[in-house]
Design a protein around this motif. Structure first.
Motif, PDB file in Angstrom:
ATOM      1  N   ASP A 122       0.875  -1.026  -0.479  1.00 42.90           N
ATOM      2  CA  ASP A 122      -0.268  -0.153  -0.250  1.00 42.90           C
ATOM      3  C   ASP A 122       0.485   1.334  -0.244  1.00 42.90           C
ATOM      4  OD1 ASP A 122      -2.976  -1.097  -0.392  1.00 42.90           O
ATOM      5  OD2 ASP A 122      -3.243  -1.137   1.397  1.00 42.90           O
ATOM      6  N   VAL A 123       2.103   1.323  -0.938  1.00 42.02           N
ATOM      7  CA  VAL A 123       3.204   2.807  -0.497  1.00 42.02           C
ATOM      8  C   VAL A 123       2.540   3.162  -2.410  1.00 42.02           C
ATOM      9  CG1 VAL A 123       5.153   3.278  -0.878  1.00 42.02           C
ATOM     10  CG2 VAL A 123       4.666   1.439   0.311  1.00 42.02           C
ATOM     11  N   PRO A 124       1.879   4.696  -1.848  1.00 40.93           N
ATOM     12  CA  PRO A 124       1.855   4.987  -3.434  1.00 40.93           C
ATOM     13  C   PRO A 124       3.116   5.478  -4.006  1.00 40.93           C
ATOM     14  CG  PRO A 124       1.219   6.465  -0.727  1.00 40.93           C
ATOM     15  CD  PRO A 124       1.701   5.096  -0.536  1.00 40.93           C
ATOM     16  N   HIS A 125       2.772   4.964  -4.985  1.00 37.94           N
ATOM     17  CA  HIS A 125       3.491   5.407  -6.467  1.00 37.94           C
ATOM     18  C   HIS A 125       2.976   6.504  -8.207  1.00 37.94           C
ATOM     19  CE1 HIS A 125       1.970   2.028  -8.666  1.00 37.94           C
ATOM     20  NE2 HIS A 125       2.067   1.391  -7.112  1.00 37.94           N
ATOM     21  N   SER A 126       4.085   6.542  -8.646  1.00 35.58           N
ATOM     22  CA  SER A 126       2.973   6.877  -9.727  1.00 35.58           C
ATOM     23  C   SER A 126       2.778   5.364 -10.940  1.00 35.58           C
ATOM     24  CB  SER A 126       4.757   7.477 -10.163  1.00 35.58           C
ATOM     25  OG  SER A 126       5.031   7.089 -10.987  1.00 35.58           O
ATOM     26  N   PRO A 127       2.557   5.729 -11.764  1.00 33.24           N
ATOM     27  CA  PRO A 127       2.394   4.687 -12.730  1.00 33.24           C
ATOM     28  C   PRO A 127       3.695   4.895 -13.714  1.00 33.24           C
ATOM     29  CG  PRO A 127       0.770   6.691 -13.673  1.00 33.24           C
ATOM     30  CD  PRO A 127       1.530   6.403 -12.550  1.00 33.24           C
ATOM     31  N   PRO A 128       3.517   3.600 -14.589  1.00 33.00           N
ATOM     32  CA  PRO A 128       5.039   3.977 -15.328  1.00 33.00           C
ATOM     33  C   PRO A 128       5.333   4.914 -16.288  1.00 33.00           C
ATOM     34  CG  PRO A 128       4.141   1.753 -14.503  1.00 33.00           C
ATOM     35  CD  PRO A 128       3.250   2.120 -14.566  1.00 33.00           C
ATOM     36  N   VAL A 129       6.001   5.739 -16.130  1.00 31.36           N
ATOM     37  CA  VAL A 129       5.912   6.736 -16.962  1.00 31.36           C
ATOM     38  C   VAL A 129       6.828   6.507 -18.101  1.00 31.36           C
ATOM     39  CG1 VAL A 129       7.062   9.224 -16.960  1.00 31.36           C
ATOM     40  CG2 VAL A 129       5.459   7.726 -15.176  1.00 31.36           C
ATOM     41  N   VAL A 130       6.868   7.086 -18.965  1.00 28.83           N
ATOM     42  CA  VAL A 130       7.541   7.499 -20.973  1.00 28.83           C
ATOM     43  C   VAL A 130       8.260   8.502 -20.521  1.00 28.83           C
ATOM     44  CG1 VAL A 130       7.725   6.958 -22.523  1.00 28.83           C
ATOM     45  CG2 VAL A 130       6.199   5.790 -21.298  1.00 28.83           C
ATOM     46  N   ALA A 131       9.736   7.861 -20.173  1.00 29.74           N
ATOM     47  CA  ALA A 131      11.112   8.186 -19.807  1.00 29.74           C
ATOM     48  C   ALA A 131      11.664   9.136 -20.721  1.00 29.74           C
ATOM     49  CB  ALA A 131      12.037   8.735 -18.565  1.00 29.74           C
ATOM     50  N   LEU A 132      12.776   9.669 -20.975  1.00 26.86           N
ATOM     51  CA  LEU A 132      13.478   9.664 -22.318  1.00 26.86           C
ATOM     52  C   LEU A 132      14.555   9.357 -22.658  1.00 26.86           C
ATOM     53  CD1 LEU A 132      14.745  12.270 -23.730  1.00 26.86           C
ATOM     54  CD2 LEU A 132      16.503  12.303 -22.439  1.00 26.86           C
ATOM     55  N   VAL A 133      14.627   7.720 -22.302  1.00 27.22           N
ATOM     56  CA  VAL A 133      14.619   6.250 -22.732  1.00 27.22           C
ATOM     57  C   VAL A 133      14.653   5.108 -22.056  1.00 27.22           C
ATOM     58  CG1 VAL A 133      17.556   5.488 -22.895  1.00 27.22           C
ATOM     59  CG2 VAL A 133      17.186   7.932 -23.145  1.00 27.22           C
ATOM     60  N   GLY A 134      14.491   5.475 -20.533  1.00 29.98           N
ATOM     61  CA  GLY A 134      13.295   4.028 -20.217  1.00 29.98           C
ATOM     62  C   GLY A 134      11.965   4.409 -20.101  1.00 29.98           C
ATOM     63  N   TRP A 135      11.565   3.324 -18.889  1.00 29.79           N
ATOM     64  CA  TRP A 135      10.205   3.718 -18.142  1.00 29.79           C
ATOM     65  C   TRP A 135      11.011   4.244 -16.746  1.00 29.79           C
ATOM     66  CZ3 TRP A 135       6.045   2.819 -19.983  1.00 29.79           C
ATOM     67  CH2 TRP A 135       5.621   2.377 -21.534  1.00 29.79           C
ATOM     68  N   LEU A 136      10.129   4.931 -15.923  1.00 26.62           N
ATOM     69  CA  LEU A 136      10.675   5.393 -14.934  1.00 26.62           C
ATOM     70  C   LEU A 136       9.407   4.759 -14.117  1.00 26.62           C
ATOM     71  CD1 LEU A 136      11.913   7.449 -13.268  1.00 26.62           C
ATOM     72  CD2 LEU A 136      10.325   9.081 -14.369  1.00 26.62           C
ATOM     73  N   LEU A 137       9.170   5.175 -12.299  1.00 28.50           N
ATOM     74  CA  LEU A 137       8.838   4.250 -11.756  1.00 28.50           C
ATOM     75  C   LEU A 137       8.861   5.549 -10.380  1.00 28.50           C
ATOM     76  CD1 LEU A 137       5.969   2.783 -10.670  1.00 28.50           C
ATOM     77  CD2 LEU A 137       7.596   1.357  -9.261  1.00 28.50           C
ATOM     78  N   VAL A 138       8.405   6.657  -9.987  1.00 28.46           N
ATOM     79  CA  VAL A 138       8.278   7.674  -9.131  1.00 28.46           C
ATOM     80  C   VAL A 138       7.522   6.889  -7.257  1.00 28.46           C
ATOM     81  CG1 VAL A 138       8.416   9.913  -8.062  1.00 28.46           C
ATOM     82  CG2 VAL A 138       8.637   9.209 -10.710  1.00 28.46           C
ATOM     83  N   ILE A 139       8.199   6.982  -6.612  1.00 32.11           N
ATOM     84  CA  ILE A 139       7.964   6.334  -5.445  1.00 32.11           C
ATOM     85  C   ILE A 139       8.064   7.872  -4.184  1.00 32.11           C
ATOM     86  CG2 ILE A 139       8.039   4.814  -3.568  1.00 32.11           C
ATOM     87  CD1 ILE A 139       9.041   2.728  -5.595  1.00 32.11           C
ATOM     88  N   PRO A 140       7.005   8.362  -3.971  1.00 28.82           N
ATOM     89  CA  PRO A 140       7.251   9.079  -2.516  1.00 28.82           C
ATOM     90  C   PRO A 140       7.626   8.654  -1.952  1.00 28.82           C
ATOM     91  CG  PRO A 140       5.416   9.870  -3.977  1.00 28.82           C
ATOM     92  CD  PRO A 140       5.637   8.646  -4.111  1.00 28.82           C
ATOM     93  N   ASP A 141       8.791   9.367  -0.482  1.00 29.13           N
ATOM     94  CA  ASP A 141       9.134   8.632   0.671  1.00 29.13           C
ATOM     95  C   ASP A 141       7.996   8.956   1.582  1.00 29.13           C
ATOM     96  OD1 ASP A 141      10.098  11.361   1.461  1.00 29.13           O
ATOM     97  OD2 ASP A 141      12.158  10.145   1.787  1.00 29.13           O
ATOM     98  N   PRO A 142       8.433   8.896   2.826  1.00 25.83           N
ATOM     99  CA  PRO A 142       7.029   9.760   3.968  1.00 25.83           C
ATOM    100  C   PRO A 142       7.163  11.579   3.639  1.00 25.83           C
ATOM    101  CG  PRO A 142       8.434   7.552   4.321  1.00 25.83           C
ATOM    102  CD  PRO A 142       8.733   8.380   3.955  1.00 25.83           C
ATOM    103  N   ASP A 143       8.464  12.105   3.432  1.00 26.00           N
ATOM    104  CA  ASP A 143       8.408  12.977   4.077  1.00 26.00           C
ATOM    105  C   ASP A 143       8.105  14.296   1.992  1.00 26.00           C
ATOM    106  OD1 ASP A 143       9.266  14.067   6.110  1.00 26.00           O
ATOM    107  OD2 ASP A 143      10.804  12.685   5.689  1.00 26.00           O
ATOM    108  N   GLY A 144       7.697  13.426   1.090  1.00 26.06           N
ATOM    109  CA  GLY A 144       7.169  13.494  -0.457  1.00 26.06           C
ATOM    110  C   GLY A 144       8.689  13.713  -0.766  1.00 26.06           C
ATOM    111  N   LEU A 145       9.544  13.091  -0.645  1.00 29.87           N
ATOM    112  CA  LEU A 145      11.217  13.753  -0.979  1.00 29.87           C
ATOM    113  C   LEU A 145      10.943  11.919  -2.421  1.00 29.87           C
ATOM    114  CD1 LEU A 145      14.167  13.872   1.212  1.00 29.87           C
ATOM    115  CD2 LEU A 145      13.343  15.693  -1.037  1.00 29.87           C
ATOM    116  N   ARG A 146      11.106  11.920  -4.181  1.00 30.71           N
ATOM    117  CA  ARG A 146      10.970  11.244  -4.696  1.00 30.71           C
ATOM    118  C   ARG A 146      11.836  10.547  -4.935  1.00 30.71           C
ATOM    119  NH1 ARG A 146       6.609  14.548  -9.331  1.00 30.71           N
ATOM    120  NH2 ARG A 146       5.671  14.661  -7.253  1.00 30.71           N
ATOM    121  N   LEU A 147      11.261   9.040  -4.738  1.00 32.30           N
ATOM    122  CA  LEU A 147      12.670   7.895  -5.443  1.00 32.30           C
ATOM    123  C   LEU A 147      12.442   7.751  -6.154  1.00 32.30           C
ATOM    124  CD1 LEU A 147      14.678   5.476  -4.143  1.00 32.30           C
ATOM    125  CD2 LEU A 147      12.667   4.792  -3.677  1.00 32.30           C
TER     126      LEU A 147
END
Length: 164
Positions: free
Chosen positions: A106-131
């Motif tokens: 139950d950890v929020p995350h982005s959908p798969p994103v088409v980035a410049l070269v590859g696929w990207l997934l973004v996961i905000p940590d508890p403080d909103g920093l994006r892993l």
């Protein structure tokens, strides 16, 4: 500008550790443990002379270095939304495996994103920093598919109109 020979420049051995600001040490340590399988190295806890804990060091499988969580609420708050760290994953199948893992937790995350070269997934940590998790294997899509307008991509400030 340094015009000296590159051979005279000192060279570091590599990355000693990464340090992230957090608002709550224990909460963040639990989150990185759940999400990345990080283990706290209690012998490396950072304490002031009065015993107050201000830093926790984690061993994160696959990171290649240690991760320090430093109690710094003002900086953590100021950096909310910033994508501070991008980890490599093999391909879209590996990214999908991460999505399943995160959904199970139950950890929020982005959908798969088409980035410049590859696929990207973004996961905000508890403080909103994006892993971020980024595929090493390219997605193979042309530039028209890149999701520049995705709220999950940091593309810098919008261009400012030119004045005549």
């Amino acid at each position: 500008m340094n015009t000296g020979s590159a051979s005279t420049n000192p060279v570091p051995l590599g990355i000693h550790h990464l340090k992230l600001p957090v608002t709550d040490l224990e909460r963040s340590a639990r989150w990185y443990g759940r999400v990345l399988g990080a283990h706290r190295l209690t012998e490396l806890d950072h304490r002031r002379p009065d015993g107050t804990l201000f830093g926790i060091v984690l061993d994160v499988p696959g990171l290649g270095t240690r991760l320090e969580l430093r109690l710094d609420p003002a900086t953590a708050t100021a950096l909310a939304g910033y994508d501070f760290l991008t980890l490599a994953v093999n391909d879209r199948a590996a990214l999908d495996h991460w999505i399943t893992h995160l959904d199970t937790l139950d950890v929020p995350h982005s959908p798969p994103v088409v980035a410049l070269v590859g696929w990207l997934l973004v996961i905000p940590d508890p403080d909103g920093l994006r892993l971020r998790l980024y595929t090493v294997a390219p997605h193979g899509l042309d530039g028209a598919h890149i999701e520049y307008d995705s709220p999950w991509l940091s593309t810098g400030p919008a261009p400012v109109g030119r004045h005549h």
